[in-house]
Design a protein around this motif. Sequence first.
Motif, PDB file in Angstrom:
ATOM      1  N   ALA A 206       0.746  -1.166  -0.064  1.00  0.00           N
ATOM      2  CA  ALA A 206       0.089   0.048  -0.091  1.00  0.00           C
ATOM      3  C   ALA A 206       0.953   1.261  -0.050  1.00  0.00           C
ATOM      4  O   ALA A 206       0.632   2.125  -0.785  1.00  0.00           O
ATOM      5  N   GLU A 207       1.909   1.297   0.823  1.00  0.00           N
ATOM      6  CA  GLU A 207       2.995   2.373   0.728  1.00  0.00           C
ATOM      7  C   GLU A 207       3.612   2.664  -0.553  1.00  0.00           C
ATOM      8  O   GLU A 207       3.567   3.828  -1.054  1.00  0.00           O
ATOM      9  N   MET A 208       4.299   1.695  -0.824  1.00  0.00           N
ATOM     10  CA  MET A 208       5.084   1.506  -1.955  1.00  0.00           C
ATOM     11  C   MET A 208       4.140   1.714  -3.370  1.00  0.00           C
ATOM     12  O   MET A 208       4.753   2.262  -4.300  1.00  0.00           O
ATOM     13  N   GLY A 209       3.124   1.443  -3.347  1.00  0.00           N
ATOM     14  CA  GLY A 209       2.112   1.219  -4.448  1.00  0.00           C
ATOM     15  C   GLY A 209       1.734   2.673  -4.512  1.00  0.00           C
ATOM     16  O   GLY A 209       1.699   3.017  -5.665  1.00  0.00           O
ATOM     17  N   THR A 210       1.324   3.363  -3.681  1.00  0.00           N
ATOM     18  CA  THR A 210       1.123   4.733  -3.464  1.00  0.00           C
ATOM     19  C   THR A 210       2.156   5.659  -4.196  1.00  0.00           C
ATOM     20  O   THR A 210       2.195   6.438  -5.010  1.00  0.00           O
ATOM     21  N   ALA A 211       3.620   5.166  -3.735  1.00  0.00           N
ATOM     22  CA  ALA A 211       4.534   5.945  -4.385  1.00  0.00           C
ATOM     23  C   ALA A 211       4.840   5.489  -5.826  1.00  0.00           C
ATOM     24  O   ALA A 211       5.157   6.693  -6.574  1.00  0.00           O
ATOM     25  N   SER A 212       4.665   4.583  -6.328  1.00  0.00           N
ATOM     26  CA  SER A 212       4.577   4.146  -7.586  1.00  0.00           C
ATOM     27  C   SER A 212       3.531   4.504  -8.602  1.00  0.00           C
ATOM     28  O   SER A 212       3.836   5.121  -9.717  1.00  0.00           O
ATOM     29  N   TRP A 213       2.401   4.603  -8.017  1.00  0.00           N
ATOM     30  CA  TRP A 213       1.187   4.700  -8.651  1.00  0.00           C
ATOM     31  C   TRP A 213       0.381   6.116  -8.593  1.00  0.00           C
ATOM     32  O   TRP A 213      -0.581   6.159  -9.424  1.00  0.00           O
ATOM     33  N   PHE A 214       0.557   6.637  -7.601  1.00  0.00           N
ATOM     34  CA  PHE A 214      -0.190   7.720  -7.162  1.00  0.00           C
ATOM     35  C   PHE A 214      -0.355   8.860  -8.446  1.00  0.00           C
ATOM     36  O   PHE A 214      -1.294   9.413  -8.880  1.00  0.00           O
ATOM     37  N   VAL A 215       0.817   9.114  -8.776  1.00  0.00           N
ATOM     38  CA  VAL A 215       1.214  10.297  -9.713  1.00  0.00           C
ATOM     39  C   VAL A 215       0.541   9.821 -11.164  1.00  0.00           C
ATOM     40  O   VAL A 215      -0.062  10.525 -11.818  1.00  0.00           O
ATOM     41  N   ASN A 216       0.755   8.612 -11.336  1.00  0.00           N
ATOM     42  CA  ASN A 216       0.175   8.074 -12.586  1.00  0.00           C
ATOM     43  C   ASN A 216      -1.288   7.973 -12.708  1.00  0.00           C
ATOM     44  O   ASN A 216      -2.099   8.263 -13.628  1.00  0.00           O
ATOM     45  N   PHE A 217      -1.859   7.698 -11.471  1.00  0.00           N
ATOM     46  CA  PHE A 217      -3.398   7.782 -11.123  1.00  0.00           C
ATOM     47  C   PHE A 217      -3.923   9.159 -11.441  1.00  0.00           C
ATOM     48  O   PHE A 217      -5.068   9.365 -12.041  1.00  0.00           O
TER      49      PHE A 217
END
Length: 372
Positions: A206-217
């Motif tokens: 959840a933490e690293m997924g936010t780091a990786s995908w939040f900007v893309n989202f």
Amino acid sequence: MILNAAAENVRGIFIPMFKSDFSVNDTEIGLMLTVSSMGYLIFTYIGGILCEKIGQKKVFISGFIAIIISLSGLWATKSYIILLSCMFIMNIGLALISIAINTIIPVLFISFQAVLMNLTHFCYGLGSTVVQRLSGVLLFNGVAWRTIYLGEAILFLLVLLFFLPIKIPNTHKSKANNGEQTKNSHLLKNKLVYFYMLGLGFYVFAEMGTASWFVNFIEKTYAYDKSRSSFYLALFFGLLTVGRLIGGFIAEKVGYLKLVLISLSAAALLFAIGISIGESGLVIISISGLFFAVTFPTVVVTISKVFKDHGAYATGIIVTASSTFNMVLNMVMGYLNDTIGVYNSFYLIPLGLAVSFFFIFAIYKNVSSTTR
């Protein structure tokens, strides 16, 4: 922890220069990142074993030496193969230092363990923030990326020299050599190990997924530019860093696992609400970072409390497993982005927090009130 963050997180800024200097494409950069991750995974596990066999101080020193060698190699290299090798060696060092830190705090400090563990992870966030900004300024002013790596190597060498005379007890080593203690192999028969693996694994995703995908989202869903989208990610991690600064003190008052459960439920709820209400919910997603903060360092502290005889080994296998879960779930996230859409797949992050809550609650119900 500040230097670990500096060595690890400056890599992302240097990737465009790696591509230019070594004439490589995104696939070869992806290979570099995979090699780095594998080095970290393997030696997180090995590091837990070494902490019990030879003690944390020797693990620390080994980590320092590995990082100094790798940073010096990056300063001198003209070869992509050497680049890969140095990144692998660097992540060996990062893993060894991290596992030594995560296992020595419960040994050195009887009280305020959550405070100290959260503060060390706050330092990691601080180091990451400072080095990314400082490196950007240095590169803008004509300082080569190789020179920055050389500067980091010198800093690691200085810290190693200060570290050498420090005495660290070999508590885990003495326990591991005691024939009356349960063997490491018996640890894998304990259901709590698997609860920890799953609880921590889904949180790390959840933490690293936010780091990786939040900007893309944000960019795919609302067509924001890099400047606007990166603001929300920076706010998320800024609040997460602040949360780690204060979260340990709250954990000492409320209880370790109890605070983690409260934080996970708040983070999952805010994240899900933020996604569901649309563009105006982006700031709510960012605010959820404050409630992400305490989970990883506080849960790691409890590992040595639950598995008292083999805390270092247990920490090693649990953190390794959680990192593996993160890798797999991020691949799933990428697949879902292509199949069900970026917006719908982003719900996987609050779902991961909910699953983490379930397994942390199972730990909470199966351990003593002292450990809680």
